[in-house]
Write a protein that holds these residues in place. Structure first.
Motif, short mmCIF file in Angstrom:
data_model
loop_
_atom_site.label_atom_id
_atom_site.label_comp_id
_atom_site.label_asym_id
_atom_site.label_seq_id
_atom_site.Cartn_x
_atom_site.Cartn_y
_atom_site.Cartn_z
N MET A 234 0.74 -1.19 -0.29
CA MET A 234 0.07 -0.33 0.17
C MET A 234 1.00 1.26 0.19
O MET A 234 0.26 2.11 -0.93
N ALA A 235 1.97 1.10 0.52
CA ALA A 235 2.90 2.16 0.71
C ALA A 235 3.38 3.01 -0.55
O ALA A 235 3.54 3.29 -0.55
N LEU A 236 3.83 1.54 -1.76
CA LEU A 236 4.39 1.81 -2.49
C LEU A 236 3.61 2.49 -3.43
O LEU A 236 3.49 3.38 -4.05
N LEU A 237 2.23 2.19 -3.50
CA LEU A 237 1.11 2.40 -4.15
C LEU A 237 1.29 3.66 -3.88
O LEU A 237 0.83 4.97 -4.66
N ASN A 238 0.85 4.30 -2.85
CA ASN A 238 1.34 6.03 -2.39
C ASN A 238 2.37 6.18 -3.20
O ASN A 238 1.19 7.96 -3.30
N ASP A 239 3.14 6.15 -3.16
CA ASP A 239 4.23 6.83 -3.56
C ASP A 239 4.25 7.12 -5.22
O ASP A 239 4.21 7.91 -5.69
N MET A 240 3.25 5.75 -5.90
CA MET A 240 3.95 6.10 -6.76
C MET A 240 2.13 6.44 -7.34
O MET A 240 2.40 7.70 -7.89
N ALA A 241 1.42 7.27 -6.57
CA ALA A 241 0.10 8.29 -6.70
C ALA A 241 1.18 9.71 -6.48
O ALA A 241 0.63 10.46 -7.44
N LEU A 242 1.83 10.11 -5.37
CA LEU A 242 2.53 11.04 -5.93
C LEU A 242 3.69 11.32 -6.87
O LEU A 242 3.41 12.61 -7.06
N PHE A 243 4.02 10.02 -6.83
CA PHE A 243 4.96 10.23 -8.13
C PHE A 243 4.11 10.78 -9.05
O PHE A 243 5.06 12.02 -10.29
N VAL A 244 3.51 10.95 -9.65
CA VAL A 244 1.68 10.95 -11.07
C VAL A 244 1.86 11.85 -11.24
O VAL A 244 1.70 13.18 -11.87
N GLU A 245 1.35 12.62 -9.48
CA GLU A 245 0.91 14.40 -9.51
C GLU A 245 2.59 14.87 -9.76
O GLU A 245 1.86 16.05 -9.63
N VAL A 246 3.12 14.45 -9.24
CA VAL A 246 4.42 15.08 -9.59
C VAL A 246 5.25 15.74 -11.00
O VAL A 246 5.27 17.03 -11.79
N ALA A 247 4.68 14.12 -11.46
CA ALA A 247 5.00 14.27 -13.24
C ALA A 247 4.16 15.39 -13.89
O ALA A 247 4.84 15.68 -14.68
N LYS A 248 2.70 14.85 -13.28
CA LYS A 248 1.91 16.11 -13.93
C LYS A 248 2.22 16.98 -14.13
O LYS A 248 2.50 17.83 -15.62
N ALA A 249 2.35 17.58 -12.77
CA ALA A 249 2.41 19.12 -12.69
C ALA A 249 3.81 19.74 -13.04
O ALA A 249 4.16 20.96 -13.28
N ARG A 250 5.10 18.98 -13.21
CA ARG A 250 6.27 18.79 -13.96
C ARG A 250 6.96 19.78 -12.70
O ARG A 250 7.99 21.35 -12.48
N SER A 251 6.25 20.34 -11.33
CA SER A 251 6.47 20.70 -9.98
C SER A 251 5.98 20.16 -8.55
O SER A 251 5.12 19.50 -7.99
N PHE A 252 7.25 20.51 -7.69
CA PHE A 252 6.29 20.16 -6.27
C PHE A 252 5.56 20.63 -5.78
O PHE A 252 4.56 19.85 -4.31
N ARG A 253 5.96 21.82 -5.54
CA ARG A 253 5.00 22.80 -4.98
C ARG A 253 3.46 22.93 -5.68
O ARG A 253 2.86 23.28 -4.75
N THR A 254 3.31 22.80 -7.09
CA THR A 254 2.10 22.82 -7.13
C THR A 254 1.19 21.57 -7.08
O THR A 254 0.09 20.81 -6.58
N ALA A 255 2.48 20.17 -7.15
CA ALA A 255 1.60 19.04 -6.48
C ALA A 255 0.97 18.82 -5.38
O ALA A 255 0.07 18.19 -5.31
N ALA A 256 2.23 19.17 -4.35
CA ALA A 256 1.64 19.92 -3.09
C ALA A 256 0.48 20.55 -2.90
O ALA A 256 0.08 19.95 -1.63
#
Length: 291
Positions: free
Chosen positions: A1-23
């Motif tokens: 489950m932790a891996l799936l959560n981190d994958m979801a976080l990575f997807v948001e960062v990759a889509k936004a191309r920004s840590f600040r926007t994704a956060a």
């Protein structure tokens, strides 16, 4: 489950191309998000992102991982929501890009009807002329009229409309009524910019007619308005001028001639759609098919 959560976080960062926007989207601290992605890279053993002071870019490994992760995250989110539908109506914020003229003159009553049917859905509409990027921007879908889409987008046909010719009674009284395409050369034609030829069809016949006039525009709503003010002939779908036809401000002319059919699409970047988006597309397809 932790891996799936981190994958979801990575997807948001990759889509936004920004840590600040994704956060901000995820509603978590920027530092927490950065740390989680760093741990994910360490666990994988490959760098997924190249970080600069202004922007982040995906590495080759990051591009591959993003493509795989996004499908997995979308599937998981959809499975979760489909189970939730057993307990509640669709809900949440629906973000849609709409063509301004078509939305104002035709979609507005349908949107109001949909909103009454689903009171738990909120709406955010972008009606600007800009063509939004459905991958990098937070839109659920875009409604587009007669535009081709890249192969990686999913375009669902909602309806097909054909343009017809309309003019005000006073314009016709003053200038006479055209009977065939060749007559349009002598009339004031309210044409879109860069469109000097109108293509008209009557049965198996097709005619291309050069048109001119004092007005060239890039806004269908303004064309409709000028036509009601006796400024010329409009070449638009009937759905755009329905109110003006009903109250007599405009009249259809040369009824045997019409333009080529134009398709209205609902465009998404994935086939895996949440309930709110599915319902909206299904509703528009059903209602537009009645026209």
């Amino acid at each position: 489950m932790a891996l799936l959560n981190d994958m979801a976080l990575f997807v948001e960062v990759a889509k936004a191309r920004s840590f600040r926007t994704a956060a901000k989207t995820l509603d978590i601290p920027n530092s927490t998000l950065s740390r989680r992605i760093a741990l994910l890279e360490k666990e994988i053993g490959l760098r997924l992102l190249n970080r600069t002071t202004r922007r982040i870019e995906l590495t080759e490994a990051g591009e591959i991982y993003f493509g795989r992760c996004k499908r997995i995250v979308d599937e998981a989110r959809l499975a979760h929501e489909q189970l939730g539908e057993m307990l509640a109506q669709p809900s949440g914020l629906l973000r849609v890009s709409l063509p301004v003229d078509f939305a104002n003159t035709y979609l507005a009553p349908l949107i109001a009807e949909f909103a009454r049917r689903y009171p738990d859905i909120d709406f955010e509409f972008d009606l600007g002329p800009r063509r939004v990027d459905l991958i990098s921007e937070p839109f659920d879908l875009a409604i587009r009229v007669g535009e081709s889409e890249p192969s990686h987008m999913i375009a669902r046909s909602l309806a097909r409309f054909s343009a017809h010719l309309y003019a005000s009674p006073r314009y016709l009284d003053v200038n006479g009524e055209p009977n065939e395409p060749a007559d349009l050369v002598r009339h004031q034609c309210l044409s879109m910019m860069k469109l000097s030829v109108w293509t008209l069809h009557s049965g198996t016949q097709t005619m291309e007619t050069e048109v001119g006039g004092r007005f060239r525009l890039n806004n269908v709503g303004m064309i409709r308005r000028l036509a009601t003010l006796d400024m010329g002939i409009a070449f638009v779908p009937q759905e755009i001028v329905a109110d003006e036809l009903a109250d007599g401000r405009l009249r259809r002319i040369m009824p045997q001639w019409q333009g080529s059919p134009v398709t209205v699409y609902a465009v998404t970047e994935t086939r895996l759609l949440p309930a709110k988006t599915q319902r909206f597309i299904e509703f528009l397809r059903e209602r537009l098919s009645r026209t």
